[in-house]
Design a protein around this motif. Sequence first.
Motif, PDB file in Angstrom:
ATOM      1  N   LYS A 196       0.849  -1.183   0.000  1.00 44.06           N
ATOM      2  CA  LYS A 196       0.000   0.000   0.000  1.00 44.06           C
ATOM      3  C   LYS A 196       0.883   1.231   0.000  1.00 44.06           C
ATOM      4  CE  LYS A 196      -3.854   2.261   2.299  1.00 44.06           C
ATOM      5  NZ  LYS A 196      -4.840   2.192   3.395  1.00 44.06           N
ATOM      6  N   VAL A 197       0.666   2.057  -0.991  1.00 44.19           N
ATOM      7  CA  VAL A 197       1.427   3.299  -1.100  1.00 44.19           C
ATOM      8  C   VAL A 197       0.447   4.459  -1.049  1.00 44.19           C
ATOM      9  CG1 VAL A 197       2.940   4.700  -2.561  1.00 44.19           C
ATOM     10  CG2 VAL A 197       3.247   2.222  -2.456  1.00 44.19           C
ATOM     11  N   GLU A 198       0.790   5.439  -0.266  1.00 44.25           N
ATOM     12  CA  GLU A 198      -0.054   6.624  -0.168  1.00 44.25           C
ATOM     13  C   GLU A 198       0.826   7.851  -0.372  1.00 44.25           C
ATOM     14  OE1 GLU A 198      -2.346   6.706   3.344  1.00 44.25           O
ATOM     15  OE2 GLU A 198      -3.332   8.590   2.899  1.00 44.25           O
ATOM     16  N   MET A 199       0.471   8.631  -1.358  1.00 45.10           N
ATOM     17  CA  MET A 199       1.223   9.847  -1.646  1.00 45.10           C
ATOM     18  C   MET A 199       0.276  11.036  -1.528  1.00 45.10           C
ATOM     19  SD  MET A 199       3.694   8.688  -4.812  1.00 45.10           S
ATOM     20  CE  MET A 199       2.436   8.019  -5.891  1.00 45.10           C
ATOM     21  N   VAL A 200       0.643  11.967  -0.711  1.00 45.70           N
ATOM     22  CA  VAL A 200      -0.238  13.104  -0.437  1.00 45.70           C
ATOM     23  C   VAL A 200       0.572  14.387  -0.595  1.00 45.70           C
ATOM     24  CG1 VAL A 200      -1.692  14.253   1.272  1.00 45.70           C
ATOM     25  CG2 VAL A 200      -1.593  11.754   1.186  1.00 45.70           C
TER      26      VAL A 200
ATOM     27  N   MET B   1       4.310  10.916   2.291  1.00 46.49           N
ATOM     28  CA  MET B   1       4.116   9.654   1.599  1.00 46.49           C
ATOM     29  C   MET B   1       4.328   8.498   2.570  1.00 46.49           C
ATOM     30  SD  MET B   1       6.358   7.991  -1.469  1.00 46.49           S
ATOM     31  CE  MET B   1       6.317   6.224  -1.637  1.00 46.49           C
ATOM     32  N   THR B   2       3.525   7.489   2.453  1.00 48.56           N
ATOM     33  CA  THR B   2       3.742   6.270   3.225  1.00 48.56           C
ATOM     34  C   THR B   2       3.754   5.082   2.276  1.00 48.56           C
ATOM     35  OG1 THR B   2       1.381   5.980   3.621  1.00 48.56           O
ATOM     36  CG2 THR B   2       2.635   7.186   5.295  1.00 48.56           C
ATOM     37  N   ASP B   3       4.514   4.087   2.630  1.00 48.87           N
ATOM     38  CA  ASP B   3       4.659   2.908   1.781  1.00 48.87           C
ATOM     39  C   ASP B   3       4.782   1.700   2.707  1.00 48.87           C
ATOM     40  OD1 ASP B   3       5.316   0.941  -0.005  1.00 48.87           O
ATOM     41  OD2 ASP B   3       7.249   1.784  -0.581  1.00 48.87           O
ATOM     42  N   CYS B   4       3.852   0.792   2.616  1.00 44.56           N
ATOM     43  CA  CYS B   4       3.914  -0.431   3.426  1.00 44.56           C
ATOM     44  C   CYS B   4       3.884  -1.627   2.492  1.00 44.56           C
ATOM     45  CB  CYS B   4       2.732  -0.530   4.383  1.00 44.56           C
ATOM     46  SG  CYS B   4       2.682   0.800   5.583  1.00 44.56           S
TER      47      CYS B   4
END
Lengths: 242, 474
Positions: A196-200, B1-4
């Motif tokens: 899961k990648v979240e870019m904000v 940014m987060t990456d799991c």
Amino acid sequence: MEEGEIAPIAGRILSPYTSAQSNLEAAYVSLRKRIAALEGTYSSEVLISLKADADASVNRTDTKPAGSDVWTIKWEENWPVILNAGKTVDYVGKNINDRDCAGNSGDSIGASFLYNKDLSRERNVALRLDRLNVTVVATNDTIISADVLPTRSTVYDISSHSTGIADLRYRQIDSRVDVINLGEERYTGTYDITRKVEMVLVYTNETNETDWLSCCVGGCSELDPCEIASWGEVEVFDCVCS
Amino acid sequence: MTDCKSLSGSGDANINQVLYGSGFGADYVANYALETFGASRIEGGGSASLKPDSCHVSKSVSTIGSSETFSELYGTLGGDFAGVASGVLDGDLTTYQSFATDQSVSAIQNVHADGEEAVAYSEAEDAKGNWAGTNAVMEDGTMKSVQTAMTGNSASASQYSEMMAEHGYATSYAQDVDGNTAWAFAHMGDYDGMGNLKTDQGAEAGNSASAGQHSEIEADYGLVESLAWDADGNSAWTGTYVEDFDGEGSLVTYQEAEAGNSAFADQHSEVDGDRGGARSEAEDADGNRVQTDVEMENGIFETFQAAGTVDDGTVAAQLTFAEAERGMAYSWAWDDVGNFAEVGAGMEGGTLTTLQEAVAGNSADAFQYSNIEGDFAWAYCEAEKPNDGYYARVENLVIRNASLSLRGSAFANFSEATASQRTWAEGDFNRMRANSSTKSLEFVGNGSCESDLRAWTNVTGEDVEAIILKCVVG
């Protein structure tokens, strides 16, 4: 939903295959996929929800301080886009190539599964673009700076079982369109991957109150204001810390 | 940014990630790379949390049966650098790595490797140029290491490691911006591939460099060293080795090395094996040199040693106890104009306890307090001023049922060379000698003898004097 067998047609010598592609774009948000599969069993389910509003007019403000030839031009665009998409693929057969990519005003993320004989994957992507602000500082002759400041978020969630090549890539850019985060991964073999990648990126229109004195105030920021002997014209206009 | 992320599978994997943060006064870059080939099993996971001014990245991977796996994570912030890496050839690797930025950078890794070759290292360097690192290398065996690298205003590296292998190395090093350098090293070899090495290590830099080590080795061969040299040209070294071809050789050591305005190296050793030795030596910027040694065969010895430089010279010292088939301890000093002083004590089939020191500056000076019991006992003190031909030496030799206690010294400077030894000796055969540039005296007998031996030469023309205080013969 697509489900079925990719099988030879009686009397034909061509190898059976199927291929499909799709592009979806709204404002600066996009979703693309490419699939090509040889003989085998294939099923896929796609669910896409898109909401885009481009009715509001774009606001532009131009400012130029008296006596200066430097213009500051700002555009403010409020064309929100919300794109949610889910996709599953299950395949068993000779080979499948399955690629997809999601883009959001310069950010991009995607996965490519190549030469897989057994592939199952589930992907969910949520793309949100709230607004776009652009600031250009220029003279009549040249552009001094240009900042593209979208307020956006990109969430990419994938779970896969692959037996060939699995490529995962992402890229995030800043307001100057420089790459600030980059990821490239390749897995060859049998893999179970969840990611899961979240870019904000949130643009807030804050004004630094000391910017106009950044030379002097910034340079003296470590001084106790009470200990600054004077703020005469020399300190202010010649940028000297007393 | 987060990456799991989490993954499991088999085959090859190639990961490259570059993570940036900029625009808020604390620009950083973090890099992660993993490469593995032909793994029969891979499991891994990781997360990254990135903000414009800080990041926390952690990665873990476990590979089984790969022909090669290499994983590294490193980054920079404001000119500070920290990184960790580990790899294995033809084997298994489990590694957890993390990197973080706050005021500065830091990196950590926890590694377990099993294979033909494995390496794990950590490095840190700050914007000023202070640099520190630590590493562990293993061949044909297993290794585990927990390592840290960080920079603040200074660099720092640490390590805890354990190995069972055919060969193993563990090293720490630090160098500050001025060029002061410290280094600690441990090496183990075992032909059966069952050698053990265990170390705690450390390294710092800053205004002065420093290196440390706690080591335990049990193998056919073991060597530990510490080395320091400062920017002024002073240097010091200390080392210990053991050999034991049954693979039962043991070596325990605490070592330190410093640099700065003066270099210094310390050690404490406990050695048990077929053969072992320890040495400390130092040399100052003027060329004054000192050394102290202990050697042993088939037995054990324990020694505290130190070597370093002082304000106007250099010094080495040891306190040693040896119980062995053969044992020898000696110390010497050599000053910058060639004056030389040496003291030594040896034994066979017994015990040796000695305190020795050698100092070189404007003169060469060495002394010893020794107690020897065994089949054979020998002790000497010697001084030489070669430019003027001055020489002095005193010596005691006792054979069979030997017991020898002594306090001796040797000294040479611009005007004289002297050697003296006050002893109590008992044995079947006693021989005492005193030699100068032109004369020599010798006493031979048996039984017990309390003696005061002196020999010197100087510009006044005085030469040798030997005083036998009391002897009981028969």
